[in-house]
Motif scaffolding. Sequence first.
Motif, PDB file in Angstrom:
ATOM      1  N   SER A 276      45.684 -29.051   2.559  1.00  0.00           N
ATOM      2  CA  SER A 276      45.169 -29.908   1.493  1.00  0.00           C
ATOM      3  C   SER A 276      45.411 -31.389   1.810  1.00  0.00           C
ATOM      4  CB  SER A 276      45.801 -29.551   0.146  1.00  0.00           C
ATOM      5  OG  SER A 276      47.205 -29.737   0.186  1.00  0.00           O
ATOM      6  N   TYR A 277      46.584 -31.703   2.355  1.00  0.00           N
ATOM      7  CA  TYR A 277      46.855 -33.094   2.723  1.00  0.00           C
ATOM      8  C   TYR A 277      46.059 -33.511   3.962  1.00  0.00           C
ATOM      9  CZ  TYR A 277      50.517 -34.094  -0.690  1.00  0.00           C
ATOM     10  OH  TYR A 277      51.205 -34.354  -1.857  1.00  0.00           O
ATOM     11  N   GLN A 278      45.824 -32.573   4.879  1.00  0.00           N
ATOM     12  CA  GLN A 278      44.957 -32.895   6.015  1.00  0.00           C
ATOM     13  C   GLN A 278      43.544 -33.232   5.532  1.00  0.00           C
ATOM     14  OE1 GLN A 278      45.159 -29.596   8.781  1.00  0.00           O
ATOM     15  NE2 GLN A 278      46.998 -30.403   9.802  1.00  0.00           N
ATOM     16  N   SER A 279      43.072 -32.492   4.544  1.00  0.00           N
ATOM     17  CA  SER A 279      41.745 -32.769   3.981  1.00  0.00           C
ATOM     18  C   SER A 279      41.713 -34.141   3.315  1.00  0.00           C
ATOM     19  CB  SER A 279      41.352 -31.693   2.970  1.00  0.00           C
ATOM     20  OG  SER A 279      41.224 -30.442   3.601  1.00  0.00           O
ATOM     21  N   GLN A 280      42.809 -34.484   2.636  1.00  0.00           N
ATOM     22  CA  GLN A 280      42.871 -35.794   1.992  1.00  0.00           C
ATOM     23  C   GLN A 280      42.906 -36.908   3.038  1.00  0.00           C
ATOM     24  OE1 GLN A 280      42.306 -36.447  -0.996  1.00  0.00           O
ATOM     25  NE2 GLN A 280      42.846 -38.619  -1.087  1.00  0.00           N
ATOM     26  N   TYR A 281      43.659 -36.705   4.099  1.00  0.00           N
ATOM     27  CA  TYR A 281      43.690 -37.673   5.208  1.00  0.00           C
ATOM     28  C   TYR A 281      42.277 -37.862   5.771  1.00  0.00           C
ATOM     29  CZ  TYR A 281      44.844 -39.611   9.851  1.00  0.00           C
ATOM     30  OH  TYR A 281      44.915 -40.389  10.978  1.00  0.00           O
ATOM     31  N   ASP A 282      41.583 -36.771   6.025  1.00  0.00           N
ATOM     32  CA  ASP A 282      40.227 -36.843   6.582  1.00  0.00           C
ATOM     33  C   ASP A 282      39.294 -37.579   5.623  1.00  0.00           C
ATOM     34  OD1 ASP A 282      41.162 -35.385   8.738  1.00  0.00           O
ATOM     35  OD2 ASP A 282      40.399 -33.465   7.986  1.00  0.00           O
ATOM     36  N   ILE A 284      40.129 -39.936   3.452  1.00  0.00           N
ATOM     37  CA  ILE A 284      40.443 -41.370   3.521  1.00  0.00           C
ATOM     38  C   ILE A 284      39.822 -41.975   4.779  1.00  0.00           C
ATOM     39  CG2 ILE A 284      42.292 -43.077   3.763  1.00  0.00           C
ATOM     40  CD1 ILE A 284      44.083 -41.120   2.163  1.00  0.00           C
ATOM     41  N   LEU A 285      39.968 -41.291   5.907  1.00  0.00           N
ATOM     42  CA  LEU A 285      39.416 -41.787   7.170  1.00  0.00           C
ATOM     43  C   LEU A 285      37.900 -41.944   7.076  1.00  0.00           C
ATOM     44  CD1 LEU A 285      39.729 -42.571  10.143  1.00  0.00           C
ATOM     45  CD2 LEU A 285      39.662 -40.130  10.721  1.00  0.00           C
ATOM     46  N   ASN A 286      37.234 -41.022   6.388  1.00  0.00           N
ATOM     47  CA  ASN A 286      35.775 -41.095   6.251  1.00  0.00           C
ATOM     48  C   ASN A 286      35.340 -42.312   5.430  1.00  0.00           C
ATOM     49  OD1 ASN A 286      35.307 -38.805   7.780  1.00  0.00           O
ATOM     50  ND2 ASN A 286      35.355 -37.428   6.021  1.00  0.00           N
ATOM     51  N   GLY A 287      36.257 -42.881   4.641  1.00  0.00           N
ATOM     52  CA  GLY A 287      35.948 -44.086   3.880  1.00  0.00           C
ATOM     53  C   GLY A 287      36.092 -45.355   4.702  1.00  0.00           C
ATOM     54  N   PHE A 288      36.606 -45.239   5.933  1.00  0.00           N
ATOM     55  CA  PHE A 288      36.727 -46.365   6.856  1.00  0.00           C
ATOM     56  C   PHE A 288      35.459 -46.451   7.718  1.00  0.00           C
ATOM     57  CE2 PHE A 288      41.485 -47.417   7.391  1.00  0.00           C
ATOM     58  CZ  PHE A 288      41.802 -46.964   6.117  1.00  0.00           C
ATOM     59  N   THR A 289      35.215 -47.624   8.260  1.00  0.00           N
ATOM     60  CA  THR A 289      34.188 -47.799   9.286  1.00  0.00           C
ATOM     61  C   THR A 289      34.920 -47.826  10.620  1.00  0.00           C
ATOM     62  OG1 THR A 289      32.724 -49.023   7.811  1.00  0.00           O
ATOM     63  CG2 THR A 289      32.404 -49.337  10.184  1.00  0.00           C
ATOM     64  N   VAL A 290      34.747 -46.774  11.403  1.00  0.00           N
ATOM     65  CA  VAL A 290      35.571 -46.564  12.599  1.00  0.00           C
ATOM     66  C   VAL A 290      34.686 -46.143  13.767  1.00  0.00           C
ATOM     67  CG1 VAL A 290      37.435 -45.178  13.599  1.00  0.00           C
ATOM     68  CG2 VAL A 290      37.551 -45.876  11.201  1.00  0.00           C
ATOM     69  N   GLY A 291      34.971 -46.718  14.944  1.00  0.00           N
ATOM     70  CA  GLY A 291      34.243 -46.287  16.134  1.00  0.00           C
ATOM     71  C   GLY A 291      34.081 -47.403  17.134  1.00  0.00           C
ATOM     72  N   THR A 292      33.111 -47.222  18.019  1.00  0.00           N
ATOM     73  CA  THR A 292      32.760 -48.275  18.975  1.00  0.00           C
ATOM     74  C   THR A 292      32.038 -49.392  18.228  1.00  0.00           C
ATOM     75  OG1 THR A 292      30.610 -47.303  19.453  1.00  0.00           O
ATOM     76  CG2 THR A 292      32.473 -46.533  20.782  1.00  0.00           C
ATOM     77  N   ALA A 293      31.807 -50.500  18.918  1.00  0.00           N
ATOM     78  CA  ALA A 293      31.096 -51.604  18.283  1.00  0.00           C
ATOM     79  C   ALA A 293      29.710 -51.167  17.812  1.00  0.00           C
ATOM     80  CB  ALA A 293      30.984 -52.778  19.250  1.00  0.00           C
TER      81      ALA A 293
END
Length: 335
Positions: A276-282, A284-293
């Motif tokens: 459940s906490y792994q799902s919550q972590y994921d 939160i991460l999906n709400g970030f803009t993350v990746g290459t330029a």
Amino acid sequence: MSIKLSVVDQSPVYGSHPAKESPSLSATLAQACDQLGYYRYWVAEHHDSIHFANPCPEILIAHIASITKNIRVGSGGVMLNHYSPYKVAECFKMLATLFPDRIDLGIGRAPGGTQLTSQALSYFSRPHNGELYATQAQDLKHFIDGSMPKDNAFHSLKVLPDNDPKPEMWMLGSSGGSAGLAGHLGYHIALARFIDPDNCSPDIFKAHLNEWQKAKHAGTPNKMLAIACICAETNEEARLIAGTAVYRKLAAQMGLREPFLTPEQVQDRYNALSHSYQSQYDHILNGFTVGTATQCWDEINQLTKAYQCDEIGLVTVTHSFQDRLQSYQLLAEAL
């Protein structure tokens, strides 16, 4: 749509440097962003924090403005609940006088700390926890504009050193609660998607514009969408680096308070978490803009279209200062 990139700097306490170096590293980053062509550089306000090291934005603004040339410098934001609107107006009118056409005054209603810090900041009075925020914001606007109504007890006060120049005035919000007030009073609006992406929608900008127009303010308001963003040479590296900021948010939800972890430590913690906490972590991460330029710019372009906004404020928190600097460099070079 031509997109302006700006920086919202929380002055993180890096694991790679002592806490006392965080403000000077903010200044170093601001100089780099000035050279890279970023449009604004805003500094945040936090108190009694183990993660963020700037409790007095007006001081850091003065320093950064003095060592940069083109970039606008401002607060993102001053936590107005704690302060006299008159004193805030004096500070920022002075800054605008020393650095004409470069100073932004952004305000917010969040405490920027705990209830105990609010008590310490109020000292002889009691913390009002946002109850007077609308009145404070209105008085601040009047002080800056020199438009205090004649029936106000403060009408005769002057805000030194002179009526002009003035800072550009902004109000910060994360879920729409301040949008109507900002529009009614004539503040530009910065929407902090990085705080609460789940409750952040384009309708907030629409509500702000509607109140701006109803109040018959001149011109069109400026708007900024502030996002959490981590850019690196590869997607895998960016997601790993982002773990420091993602886990801090998760830890807060879990009631934990500890310094920033390295990306590797975060991965070890993640593997030990419940599903459940792994799902919550994921999540939160999906709400970030993350990746290459390229990946980050694809998402930035999507967000600017969805929000009909031409300015993006980037909030980049990393364990290493070098990772943070590189993130801003990669995005600017891609632009």
